[in-house]
Scaffold this active site. Structure first.
Site, mmCIF file in Angstrom:
data_model
loop_
_atom_site.group_PDB
_atom_site.id
_atom_site.type_symbol
_atom_site.label_atom_id
_atom_site.label_comp_id
_atom_site.label_asym_id
_atom_site.label_seq_id
_atom_site.Cartn_x
_atom_site.Cartn_y
_atom_site.Cartn_z
ATOM 1 N N ASP A 43 14.037 19.493 2.760
ATOM 2 C CA ASP A 43 13.706 18.509 3.795
ATOM 3 C C ASP A 43 12.549 17.594 3.393
ATOM 4 O O ASP A 43 12.086 16.776 4.179
ATOM 5 C CB ASP A 43 13.362 19.211 5.110
ATOM 6 N N GLU A 86 9.491 18.689 2.348
ATOM 7 C CA GLU A 86 8.227 19.432 2.340
ATOM 8 C C GLU A 86 7.997 20.020 0.953
ATOM 9 O O GLU A 86 8.941 20.309 0.212
ATOM 10 C CB GLU A 86 8.284 20.552 3.384
ATOM 11 N N LYS A 139 -7.514 -19.381 -1.383
ATOM 12 C CA LYS A 139 -6.161 -19.228 -0.847
ATOM 13 C C LYS A 139 -6.213 -18.893 0.634
ATOM 14 O O LYS A 139 -7.185 -18.362 1.150
ATOM 15 C CB LYS A 139 -5.402 -18.119 -1.584
ATOM 16 N N ARG A 174 -3.510 -17.019 3.565
ATOM 17 C CA ARG A 174 -2.301 -16.201 3.658
ATOM 18 C C ARG A 174 -1.547 -16.474 4.952
ATOM 19 O O ARG A 174 -2.156 -16.601 6.019
ATOM 20 C CB ARG A 174 -2.643 -14.709 3.595
ATOM 21 N N THR A 193 2.327 -7.535 -5.303
ATOM 22 C CA THR A 193 3.594 -8.262 -5.446
ATOM 23 C C THR A 193 3.484 -9.400 -6.448
ATOM 24 O O THR A 193 4.472 -10.072 -6.737
ATOM 25 C CB THR A 193 4.053 -8.823 -4.092
ATOM 26 N N ALA A 194 2.278 -9.648 -6.965
ATOM 27 C CA ALA A 194 2.007 -10.677 -7.986
ATOM 28 C C ALA A 194 2.173 -12.097 -7.467
ATOM 29 O O ALA A 194 2.198 -13.039 -8.262
ATOM 30 C CB ALA A 194 2.881 -10.463 -9.225
ATOM 31 N N THR A 232 -0.026 -13.881 -5.576
ATOM 32 C CA THR A 232 -1.270 -14.632 -5.733
ATOM 33 C C THR A 232 -1.538 -14.984 -7.182
ATOM 34 O O THR A 232 -1.828 -16.135 -7.525
ATOM 35 C CB THR A 232 -2.456 -13.816 -5.177
#
Length: 314
Positions: free
Chosen positions: A40, A42, A194, A196, A225-226, A228
């Site tokens: 499960d 664990e 920058k 967002r 996420t690259a 910027t």
């Protein structure tokens, strides 16, 4: 020299590759730890050798976050119940570090919560590297040894022998880190401003400074996420930069990050191996921090200063 009979180094599942390198540097064997998984999801942790009266170093970065953190907590609890003398968590990458304050109403301060959880679990000390915000050290009630990836990244940058070098920060928040790199390398500093739209989505970006005809190295603590760092690289290339590279401590590289880096103006992006990188991207390079963590462990065992080591550049 350290007495290998006075301590053990153990590892969670996803940081075993780094723990083995640390042990090679220390000249000791990686401790025998068994993690049993149930159907499960664990899991349970058991030490397969006696750790009574020993200093126990538990190597585990929390990426991906939840399962690795839970593994570490169970390792800490098991070590405490097995009568370890001191329990030292070695977390090259400390997850939730971006949640270091209330930046809007009705949100948690995740970094403080994780610090409290680790303290309640029973750690006596924490060794980590390049926290997203330095003040997170104050969230802990135990000693924190905060190491800097600059100890391995700056020597690499120097080997490139780049003329007309400029250090850049991809956002204002990282300006202190980038400024320290620029001072050490005696070169100019450029900032990116920058805004967002939401988490992991950059709305707009502007370059503050001159990059025309320069070899630019963007410095950051992590790349997720690259979005910027690739946007910054593309902007700098359009502004006339001769070349654009990047250095960052933690190779999170989630979602479309690898594809973005591959398609960007970046010539290369250099990380430490605080987090394993299994995807393929020709522009990604990793430098090991195993020797740096091994030296820190050695100094802790010998009651020596951490900040005196050559790796401690910033």
């Amino acid at each position: 020299m350290v007495n290998s009979n006075s301590f053990f180094v153990f590892s969670g599942t996803n940081s075993r590759y780094l723990a083995e390198k640390i042990c090679n540097s220390l000249g000791c064997q990686l401790g025998n730890l068994q993690i049993t998984h149930f159907s499960d999801g664990e899991f349970s942790v058991s030490y397969e050798e006696s750790i009574r009266g020993r200093d126990v170093f538990l190597v585990q970065s929390t990426f991906p976050n939840s399962d690795n953190l839970m593994e570490l907590l169970l390792m800490i609890d098991a070590a405490k119940r097995a009568s370890a003398r001191h329990i030292i968590a070695v977390m090259p990458y400390f997850g939730w570090a971006r949640q270091d304050r209330k930046d809007k109403p009705r949100v948690s301060i995740g970094a403080k919560l994780i610090a409290d959880i680790l303290g309640v679990a029973g750690i006596d000390r924490l060794i980590t590297m390049d926290l997203h915000a330095d003040q997170i050290q104050g969230f802990f009630d135990v000693p924190v040894d905060h190491l800097y990836a600059s100890g391995v990244l700056l020597p690499y940058i120097k080997t490139l022998n780049l003329e007309d070098l400029v250090i850049a920060s991809p956002d204002v928040g990282g300006s202190k880190r980038a400024n320290t790199y620029a001072k050490y390398l005696r070169c100019p500093l450029v900032l990116c401003y920058k805004t967002r739209a939401r988490a992991n989505v950059v709305a707009s970006m502007q370059i503050i400074g001159d990059v025309k005809g320069k070899n630019v190295i963007i410095v950051d603590d992590m790349v997720d996420t690259a979005g910027t760092i690739t946007k910054a690289a593309d902007l700098m290339k359009k502004a006339g930069a001769k070349s654009v590279r990047a250095c960052a401590s933690h190779c999170v590289m989630s979602g479309p990050a690898s594809e973005r880096v591959q398609e960007s103006a970046l010539e290369e992006i250099v990380f430490t191996d605080s987090i394993p990188y299994t995807k393929r991207c020709d522009k990604v390079k990793q430098i090991s921090v195993a020797d740096m963590f091994a030296e820190t462990i050695r100094r802790i065992l010998n009651n020596e200063s951490i900040s005196d080591q050559s790796y401690y550049l910033i």
